[in-house]
Design an enzyme around this catalytic site. Sequence first.
Site, PDB file in Angstrom:
ATOM      1  CD  GLU A  34      -3.730  -5.354   2.384  1.00  0.00           C
ATOM      2  OE1 GLU A  34      -4.617  -4.787   3.089  1.00  0.00           O
ATOM      3  OE2 GLU A  34      -2.538  -5.072   2.465  1.00  0.00           O
ATOM      4  CD  GLU A  58      -3.072  -1.010   2.177  1.00  0.00           C
ATOM      5  OE1 GLU A  58      -4.203  -1.428   1.916  1.00  0.00           O
ATOM      6  OE2 GLU A  58      -2.762  -0.509   3.286  1.00  0.00           O
TER       7      GLU A  58
END
Length: 260
Positions: A250, A152
């Site tokens: 995710e 991320e």
Amino acid sequence: VNNGNWIKGVDISSILSVENSGYVYKNKDGSDGDLIKILADSGINCVRVRIWNDPYLEGVEKTPINSYGGGVCDLDYALAIAKRCKEAGISFYPDFHYSDWWSDPGRSICPKAWEGMSVEEKAAAAKEFTTNCLEKIGETGVTMNMVSIGNETNNHMSGEDGIENIAIILKDAATAVRNYDENILIAVHFANPESSNYLGNFAKPLDEAGVDYDIFASSYYPFWHRTLDNLKRKLDAVADEYGKLTMIAEYSYSYRGSTN
């Protein structure tokens, strides 16, 4: 899609800490079981495992009680999981955070060992760290089809801010993967697909910087990240514009309903 097959995966980064805490996973018949075998028997063919550089307090013995928590997730933990994946016939997907703890859109703390380094020095350190980890994971004999360089990485990486600096580190990390095994797919990972300019914010500057990667991965949490149709449009745009594979790295959803 990898080698013509769908990847059906799950993140089991905290499995050792859970087991060491006394919890036991169960088979369908209620008997004690090995989670990794249970996953393999249920059709899971890939597990993601996060790898942190040094998730321990300074100046003390490196034990779970002296870690930052979150499952410990250092290289030694990853190797233990990789060995069990080898036995179960599941591929192993390393997720390098390039931090001593969690990296996400709001933070990516510089590893203690890299403090005071320039961004170029951090890039070289990331290359060395990646190479060392891949070599040791490879020694377990487990299959590695993918590697994620960063987690991320919207805004930060290893204490650096901005996509331009992030790209410098990603380039060296990607080189480490290519040098280790050119057949391993390299994933970059971002979050917040609900943003209006997902393509321009992330994919375009990576292309301009010459970052070598195969998969543009996104997190998808429906509570924050809007609809699947929106996610598909954003990922399709990256695939069409830059010829990249895309995937959801995710995913999670609310299973108890609203508490409002």
